[in-house]
Motif scaffolding. Sequence first.
Motif, PDB file in Angstrom:
ATOM      1  N   CYS A  58      29.866  62.784  55.968  1.00 25.54           N
ATOM      2  CA  CYS A  58      28.963  62.390  57.054  1.00 25.54           C
ATOM      3  C   CYS A  58      27.507  62.728  56.773  1.00 25.54           C
ATOM      4  O   CYS A  58      26.618  62.222  57.439  1.00 25.54           O
ATOM      5  CB  CYS A  58      29.415  63.007  58.373  1.00 25.54           C
ATOM      6  SG  CYS A  58      29.133  64.761  58.508  1.00 25.54           S
TER       7      CYS A  58
ATOM      8  N   CYS B  27      27.402  67.527  53.820  1.00 27.26           N
ATOM      9  CA  CYS B  27      28.773  67.043  53.868  1.00 27.26           C
ATOM     10  C   CYS B  27      28.900  65.768  53.024  1.00 27.26           C
ATOM     11  O   CYS B  27      28.080  64.857  53.146  1.00 27.26           O
ATOM     12  CB  CYS B  27      29.155  66.768  55.313  1.00 27.26           C
ATOM     13  SG  CYS B  27      30.794  66.100  55.506  1.00 27.26           S
TER      14      CYS B  27
ATOM     15  N   CYS C 160      32.019  69.289  56.165  1.00 30.36           N
ATOM     16  CA  CYS C 160      31.592  70.112  57.292  1.00 30.36           C
ATOM     17  C   CYS C 160      32.774  70.382  58.210  1.00 30.36           C
ATOM     18  O   CYS C 160      32.774  71.335  58.961  1.00 30.36           O
ATOM     19  CB  CYS C 160      30.467  69.420  58.051  1.00 30.36           C
ATOM     20  SG  CYS C 160      30.962  67.908  58.884  1.00 30.36           S
TER      21      CYS C 160
ATOM     22  N   CYS D  36      36.004  65.171  58.411  1.00 26.81           N
ATOM     23  CA  CYS D  36      35.397  64.494  57.274  1.00 26.81           C
ATOM     24  C   CYS D  36      36.310  64.539  56.064  1.00 26.81           C
ATOM     25  O   CYS D  36      36.419  63.570  55.324  1.00 26.81           O
ATOM     26  CB  CYS D  36      34.060  65.148  56.948  1.00 26.81           C
ATOM     27  SG  CYS D  36      32.843  64.850  58.231  1.00 26.81           S
TER      28      CYS D  36
END
Length: 62
Positions: free
Chosen positions: A7, A4, A30, A34
Amino acid sequence: MVKCSFCGTDIPKGTGKILVKTDGKILNFCSSKCEKNLLKLKRKPREHKWTAMSRAERGKTD
Ligand SMILES: [Zn+2]
């Protein structure tokens, strides 16, 4: 396996979201959480303790 862009979590194939920007940069997300944080709220991953980037920065302090 991709990670991701916000994150740092591993995203299993077939899930998540891939965004290709006009400048050719590829962003992987993800979750919409995010995506929102990065694109809409323009937040920096290291400022949020739930991202891998901030975890790495803080080391073992957690
Ligand atoms: Zn994420």
